[in-house]
Design a protein around this motif. Structure first.
Motif, PDB file in Angstrom:
ATOM      1  N   LEU A  54       0.829  -1.216   0.000  1.00  0.00           N
ATOM      2  CA  LEU A  54       0.000   0.000   0.000  1.00  0.00           C
ATOM      3  C   LEU A  54       0.859   1.260   0.000  1.00  0.00           C
ATOM      4  CD1 LEU A  54      -2.992  -0.792   2.370  1.00  0.00           C
ATOM      5  CD2 LEU A  54      -3.056  -0.305  -0.084  1.00  0.00           C
ATOM      6  N   LEU A  55       1.895   1.238   0.860  1.00  0.00           N
ATOM      7  CA  LEU A  55       2.780   2.407   0.925  1.00  0.00           C
ATOM      8  C   LEU A  55       3.475   2.617  -0.424  1.00  0.00           C
ATOM      9  CD1 LEU A  55       3.986   4.635   2.727  1.00  0.00           C
ATOM     10  CD2 LEU A  55       5.827   3.067   3.322  1.00  0.00           C
ATOM     11  N   ALA A  56       3.931   1.510  -1.022  1.00  0.00           N
ATOM     12  CA  ALA A  56       4.604   1.609  -2.331  1.00  0.00           C
ATOM     13  C   ALA A  56       3.647   2.192  -3.370  1.00  0.00           C
ATOM     14  CB  ALA A  56       5.099   0.233  -2.763  1.00  0.00           C
ATOM     15  N   LEU A  57       2.385   1.770  -3.269  1.00  0.00           N
ATOM     16  CA  LEU A  57       1.373   2.250  -4.224  1.00  0.00           C
ATOM     17  C   LEU A  57       1.159   3.758  -4.079  1.00  0.00           C
ATOM     18  CD1 LEU A  57      -0.150   0.351  -6.140  1.00  0.00           C
ATOM     19  CD2 LEU A  57      -2.144   0.637  -4.683  1.00  0.00           C
ATOM     20  N   VAL A  58       1.041   4.192  -2.826  1.00  0.00           N
ATOM     21  CA  VAL A  58       0.822   5.628  -2.574  1.00  0.00           C
ATOM     22  C   VAL A  58       2.016   6.431  -3.110  1.00  0.00           C
ATOM     23  CG1 VAL A  58       0.658   7.372  -0.735  1.00  0.00           C
ATOM     24  CG2 VAL A  58      -0.677   5.264  -0.584  1.00  0.00           C
ATOM     25  N   ILE A  59       3.231   5.931  -2.817  1.00  0.00           N
ATOM     26  CA  ILE A  59       4.426   6.660  -3.264  1.00  0.00           C
ATOM     27  C   ILE A  59       4.496   6.658  -4.792  1.00  0.00           C
ATOM     28  CG2 ILE A  59       6.956   6.622  -3.250  1.00  0.00           C
ATOM     29  CD1 ILE A  59       6.795   5.652  -0.347  1.00  0.00           C
ATOM     30  N   ALA A  60       4.155   5.502  -5.402  1.00  0.00           N
ATOM     31  CA  ALA A  60       4.220   5.414  -6.874  1.00  0.00           C
ATOM     32  C   ALA A  60       3.244   6.410  -7.506  1.00  0.00           C
ATOM     33  CB  ALA A  60       3.919   3.991  -7.328  1.00  0.00           C
ATOM     34  N   VAL A  61       2.027   6.469  -6.965  1.00  0.00           N
ATOM     35  CA  VAL A  61       1.032   7.396  -7.530  1.00  0.00           C
ATOM     36  C   VAL A  61       1.512   8.839  -7.347  1.00  0.00           C
ATOM     37  CG1 VAL A  61      -1.313   8.290  -7.245  1.00  0.00           C
ATOM     38  CG2 VAL A  61      -0.914   5.831  -7.274  1.00  0.00           C
ATOM     39  N   ALA A  62       2.051   9.124  -6.138  1.00  0.00           N
ATOM     40  CA  ALA A  62       2.513  10.493  -5.872  1.00  0.00           C
ATOM     41  C   ALA A  62       3.674  10.875  -6.789  1.00  0.00           C
ATOM     42  CB  ALA A  62       2.938  10.618  -4.412  1.00  0.00           C
ATOM     43  N   ALA A  63       4.540   9.900  -7.107  1.00  0.00           N
ATOM     44  CA  ALA A  63       5.713  10.221  -7.931  1.00  0.00           C
ATOM     45  C   ALA A  63       5.365  10.274  -9.409  1.00  0.00           C
ATOM     46  CB  ALA A  63       6.818   9.184  -7.687  1.00  0.00           C
ATOM     47  N   VAL A  64       4.583   9.291  -9.872  1.00  0.00           N
ATOM     48  CA  VAL A  64       4.359   9.142 -11.317  1.00  0.00           C
ATOM     49  C   VAL A  64       3.162   9.978 -11.797  1.00  0.00           C
ATOM     50  CG1 VAL A  64       3.821   7.450 -13.103  1.00  0.00           C
ATOM     51  CG2 VAL A  64       5.484   6.909 -11.340  1.00  0.00           C
ATOM     52  N   GLY A  65       2.157  10.133 -10.923  1.00  0.00           N
ATOM     53  CA  GLY A  65       0.968  10.900 -11.318  1.00  0.00           C
ATOM     54  C   GLY A  65       1.320  12.269 -11.908  1.00  0.00           C
ATOM     55  N   PRO A  66       2.078  13.092 -11.176  1.00  0.00           N
ATOM     56  CA  PRO A  66       2.350  14.437 -11.707  1.00  0.00           C
ATOM     57  C   PRO A  66       3.216  14.436 -12.964  1.00  0.00           C
ATOM     58  CG  PRO A  66       2.804  14.300  -9.348  1.00  0.00           C
ATOM     59  CD  PRO A  66       2.589  12.905  -9.808  1.00  0.00           C
ATOM     60  N   SER A  67       3.767  13.279 -13.316  1.00  0.00           N
ATOM     61  CA  SER A  67       4.651  13.288 -14.492  1.00  0.00           C
ATOM     62  C   SER A  67       3.869  13.078 -15.790  1.00  0.00           C
ATOM     63  CB  SER A  67       5.760  12.251 -14.342  1.00  0.00           C
ATOM     64  OG  SER A  67       5.320  11.002 -14.767  1.00  0.00           O
ATOM     65  N   HIS A  68       2.533  13.036 -15.706  1.00  0.00           N
ATOM     66  CA  HIS A  68       1.728  12.833 -16.919  1.00  0.00           C
ATOM     67  C   HIS A  68       0.730  13.952 -17.136  1.00  0.00           C
ATOM     68  CE1 HIS A  68       3.323   8.812 -16.308  1.00  0.00           C
ATOM     69  NE2 HIS A  68       3.028   8.567 -17.563  1.00  0.00           N
ATOM     70  N   PHE A  69       1.089  15.159 -16.694  1.00  0.00           N
ATOM     71  CA  PHE A  69       0.146  16.268 -16.861  1.00  0.00           C
ATOM     72  C   PHE A  69       0.022  16.652 -18.328  1.00  0.00           C
ATOM     73  CE2 PHE A  69       0.439  18.065 -12.334  1.00  0.00           C
ATOM     74  CZ  PHE A  69      -0.797  17.516 -12.037  1.00  0.00           C
ATOM     75  N   ARG A  70      -1.216  16.774 -18.761  1.00  0.00           N
ATOM     76  CA  ARG A  70      -1.446  17.199 -20.138  1.00  0.00           C
ATOM     77  C   ARG A  70      -1.657  18.711 -20.089  1.00  0.00           C
ATOM     78  NH1 ARG A  70       0.143  15.104 -24.654  1.00  0.00           N
ATOM     79  NH2 ARG A  70      -1.225  15.674 -26.334  1.00  0.00           N
ATOM     80  N   VAL A  71      -0.831  19.436 -20.759  1.00  0.00           N
ATOM     81  CA  VAL A  71      -0.901  20.894 -20.719  1.00  0.00           C
ATOM     82  C   VAL A  71      -1.312  21.407 -22.091  1.00  0.00           C
ATOM     83  CG1 VAL A  71       0.524  22.978 -20.526  1.00  0.00           C
ATOM     84  CG2 VAL A  71       0.837  21.113 -18.935  1.00  0.00           C
ATOM     85  N   THR A  72      -2.309  22.286 -22.129  1.00  0.00           N
ATOM     86  CA  THR A  72      -2.663  22.867 -23.432  1.00  0.00           C
ATOM     87  C   THR A  72      -1.771  24.076 -23.664  1.00  0.00           C
ATOM     88  OG1 THR A  72      -4.380  24.089 -22.291  1.00  0.00           O
ATOM     89  CG2 THR A  72      -5.095  22.156 -23.533  1.00  0.00           C
ATOM     90  N   ASN A  73      -1.363  24.184 -24.902  1.00  0.00           N
ATOM     91  CA  ASN A  73      -0.471  25.276 -25.257  1.00  0.00           C
ATOM     92  C   ASN A  73      -1.276  26.587 -25.305  1.00  0.00           C
ATOM     93  OD1 ASN A  73       1.470  26.919 -26.236  1.00  0.00           O
ATOM     94  ND2 ASN A  73       2.005  25.643 -28.003  1.00  0.00           N
ATOM     95  N   PRO A  74      -0.926  27.530 -24.438  1.00  0.00           N
ATOM     96  CA  PRO A  74      -1.730  28.761 -24.420  1.00  0.00           C
ATOM     97  C   PRO A  74      -1.496  29.652 -25.641  1.00  0.00           C
ATOM     98  CG  PRO A  74       0.056  28.879 -22.833  1.00  0.00           C
ATOM     99  CD  PRO A  74       0.145  27.534 -23.452  1.00  0.00           C
TER     100      PRO A  74
END
Ligand code: HEM
Ligand code: SF4
Ligand code: SF4
Length: 704
Positions: free
Chosen positions: A555-575
């Motif tokens: 569970l701890l590994a899962l939480v850390i994985a989501v916290a680390a990898v989640g923000p690395s897939h942000f889709r940003v629209t070009n303003p």
């Protein structure tokens, strides 16, 4: 709530050679906003305690975030080297070499490992910085690890930034363009670099290689940064246990297999991407820079870093060394070197003696390193090293007298010595709270658990105490670091100075308990068991069921994985607006307007070696550009570059277009006497595209 240590007289100064007799006065706070920081630190400790219910502290990377950062960095370095098997570090082939390993291929897996371990390193280092901040480990001698730590964050970020450049996909294009814009905003380069990033042909491949080179070399600078970072701590735990390091590597590898690293469309300078994937750990400045295209953004970002580096001076308080640091009493030091071995901050050295005593050396406290933890006071049987504000002899006597009086009056003869660093600062020591937790004990606080000398415990037991309970801060990154371990080792007889039951009337009635803020009831239970069920002079290891440990670990590994990898897939629209843009980029020399003339009469007055040189500097006329789009004409003038205005005019003119066929005419005028140079054509303007025409003195007009 009044601190137990807040009673007594004020401090006075004295030299280390004289006896530091005084009453205990809690040292002044080392930082501003102490209470607020302490509360958050306590919340962290509480979280550690909660996790420790199911997992041993050594299996919790968040409780050893500095070492965990190193483990993640090590995975990033190893996987980065392995990635070179597939990656081609050239502008032409970088993207295609990565596209060839896209998805669940071996190369793609290594690429995802490299990427996610870098994300994890950033997550851990920010947790580490946050924890150090709230634990107020930035003031006094800790300024060096703090400032070098901020520099390390900057370095790791920059390595990541260059890494994203190397992919040469659309985010990479934005990273490159943004970097060039930043460089152009700084008064470093004479020629604007940004104008090279408007068409694929002009993008300098050498610069790409320089970026690759930096990305390869800068990790070495991390080692240099770490050497400074850890200069003032001894017995550094550079990595977590090998089990934890393996778990981190396996966790990253599993995540990388499950979630392949994204790859956007290839970089194409003429295309304004509509949206792209951004790794928020490293590319948040990019997402901001796209919106706020001003060099002020970078000033704000770097300013924030500078502000973070200045925290030791902004929030730290100056304290007189004598108010909190250890001092050596020369006459009592017999050069056993134990305090030197025990100090967790490398603050003690053995120096030559000058007092004529027969011992070869003398302990010496380096005030630039001592944090005043008090561990060394417990190392010295002869009271040769003490904390002046919590003088060993005086405080031991006081506590012994109080116990003796209580025993004589028929009160409890059980003593609890609470490490003051548990409640994060003696000033906040909540004596009443501890009395509630340990109702049948005489509660006293000590600076840190290892301040307690075995001889003190012997005395207490010999003079009427039935048992001595020592409550210590068990956090892996506790204020007294590994110094916390010595008290149990000394009492168990495995570290000098050892506990001698023969001096305690044969008693071994001591117990060291690790404090868990998430389970204060456990402390009461353990203390009661110690009192009622007899003496256990060994530590009670927390018993955890293997199945719960596995579940909690996953569970701890899962939480850390989501916290680390989640923000690395942000889709940003070009303003950037989607409409097409016309770009005219040029380098053109204006005509000379001041001639390189030599005045013969004036020349004759000069020393012989200066003759024949013109006094008037040759200057060039500004270059005028006249742009006509669909019959509407605008004109701009560009001055020659160089301090003497004798260089080319170098610039670009961007003009928004509407979609469809557009008639364009460019006239470039290099001087009042010269005929205009012309280019004229129609272009098919497409959405999200740059339509670029360049002009170079040799190649003239060119459609890119
Ligand atoms: C590459 C990034 C970093 C790594 C690998 C790292 C690693 C470490 C390690 C291994 C320790 C020793 C822990 C111990 O053995 O007790 C440590 C201590 C420390 N770190 Fe970092 N660190 C990093 C960045 C930072 C940052 C960004 C900060 C804060 C801005 C920071 C602040 C500190 C402080 C103040 C200490 C001293 C702790 C004490 O005095 O007890 N570190 N770090
Ligand atoms: S422990 Fe005491 S006697 Fe030994 S070196 Fe340190 S000050 Fe001197
Ligand atoms: S008080 Fe702590 S840091 Fe200072 S000399 Fe003693 S053990 Fe070292």
């Amino acid at each position: 709530m009044k601190s137990e240590g807040q009673t007594g007289a004020a401090t006075s100064t004295h030299s280390p050679e004289t006896s530091p007799i005084r009453t205990a006065v809690a040292p002044p706070a080392g930082t501003r906003a102490e209470r607020l920081l302490t509360r958050v630190d306590h919340a962290f400790a509480w979280g550690d305690g909660l996790i420790a219910r199911w997992l041993p502290p050594e299996a919790n990377p968040l409780a050893q975030s500095g070492a965990a950062t190193n483990a993640a960095l090590a995975v990033a370095i190893v996987s980065g080297i392995a990635l070179l098997i597939w990656y081609s570090p050239s502008l032409q082939f970088a993207y295609s070499s990565l596209a060839a390993i896209e998805g669940r291929t071996l190369g793609g897996w290594v690429r995802a490992i490299h990427r996610y371990s870098s994300d994890l390193a950033m997550l851990f280092v920010l947790v580490h910085a946050g924890r150090m901040f709230f634990a107020r480990k930035f003031s006094g001698s800790r300024w060096l690890p703090w400032v070098s730590g901020v520099a390390l964050i900057g370095l790791i970020w920059f390595i990541g930034w260059t890494g994203y450049w190397l992919v040469w996909d659309q985010p990479a294009q934005q990273v490159a363009v943004t970097s060039m814009r930043l460089l152009d905003g700084l008064p470093i380069f004479g020629k604007p670099l940004g104008r090279l990033y408007i068409t694929d042909r002009l993008v300098p491949s050498l610069l790409f290689f320089v970026v690759f080179f930096l990305h390869m070399l800068l990790p070495l600078a991390i080692a240099v940064g770490l050497a400074f970072h850890l200069l003032r701590v001894s017995r550094v735990k550079l990595f977590p246990s090998w089990k934890m390091t393996t778990a981190i590597a396996l966790g990253v590898a599993t995540t990388a297999w499950l979630i392949p690293a994204p790859l956007d469309a290839p970089a194409e300078m003429a295309v304004k991407a509509g949206a792209f994937t951004v790794d928020a750990w490293y590319l948040t400045p990019l997402a901001l820079a796209l919106r706020f295209k001003h060099v002020g953004l970078w000033v704000a970002l770097f300013g924030t870093m500078a502000l973070a580096a200045a925290i030791p001076w902004l929030l730290g308080r100056r304290r007189a060394p004598m108010a909190y640091q250890a001092v050596v009493e020369q006459s009592r030091c017999h050069a056993c070197t134990q305090c030197q071995q025990d100090c967790p901050f490398d603050a003690i050295t053995m120096v030559a003696r000058t007092d004529g005593k027969r011992f070869p050396s003398l302990a010496f406290v380096d005030v630039s390193k001592c944090v005043g933890c008090g561990v060394c006071a417990g190392s010295c049987d002869s009271e040769g090293i003490v904390l002046p504000w919590f003088d060993t002899r005086r405080e031991e006597n006081r506590i012994e007298n109080e116990i003796a009086a209580a025993v004589a009056a028929g009160g409890s003869s059980w003593v609890a010595l609470i490490a003051g660093d548990i409640d994060n600062g003696l000033a906040l020591f909540a004596a009443e709270l501890w009395r509630e937790r340990l109702p049948d004990y005489h509660v006293h606080f000590v600076p840190t658990a290892s301040w307690v000398r075995p001889m003190f415990v012997e005395h207490l037991l010999k003079h009427g105490a039935r048992g001595v309970l020592i409550v210590r801060d068990a956090r892996t990154e506790a204020a007294a670091r590994d110094g916390n371990r010595w008290v149990s080792a000394r009492l168990a007889g495995t570290r000098t100075p050892v506990y001698r039951p023969d001096r305690a009337g044969g008693s071994t009635a001591w117990q060291v308990v690790d404090y868990d803020p998430a389970r204060t009831a456990d402390l009461t239970r353990q203390a009661n068991a110690f009192r009622t069920e007899g003496v256990k002079s060994t530590l009670l290891p927390a018993r955890r069921h293997p199945v719960t440990m596995v579940i909690a670990g996953v569970l701890l590994a899962l939480v850390i994985a989501v916290a680390a990898v989640g923000p690395s897939h942000f889709r940003v629209t070009n303003p950037e607006p989607a409409n097409p843009e016309f770009v005219f980029s040029f380098k053109a020399f204006g005509d000379h307007v001041t001639e390189n003339t030599v005045d013969a009469t004036e020349d004759a007055t000069k020393p012989i070696h200066m003759r024949g040189r013109s006094m008037s500097k040759p200057q060039r006329a500004p270059v005028v550009v006249r742009l006509t789009i669909d019959g509407v004409t605008e004109e701009r003038s560009y001055r020659a570059m160089g301090i003497s205005k004798d260089g080319p005019a170098l610039n670009e003119w961007r003009h928004p277009l509407s979609v469809g066929e557009r008639a364009i005419r460019i006239e470039l005028i290099t001087g009042p006497e010269s005929p205009p140079l012309r280019w004229e054509s129609t272009i098919q303007a497409q959405p999200r595209r740059l339509h670029v025409i360049t002009f170079e003195p040799d190649a003239r007009f060119r459609v890119e």
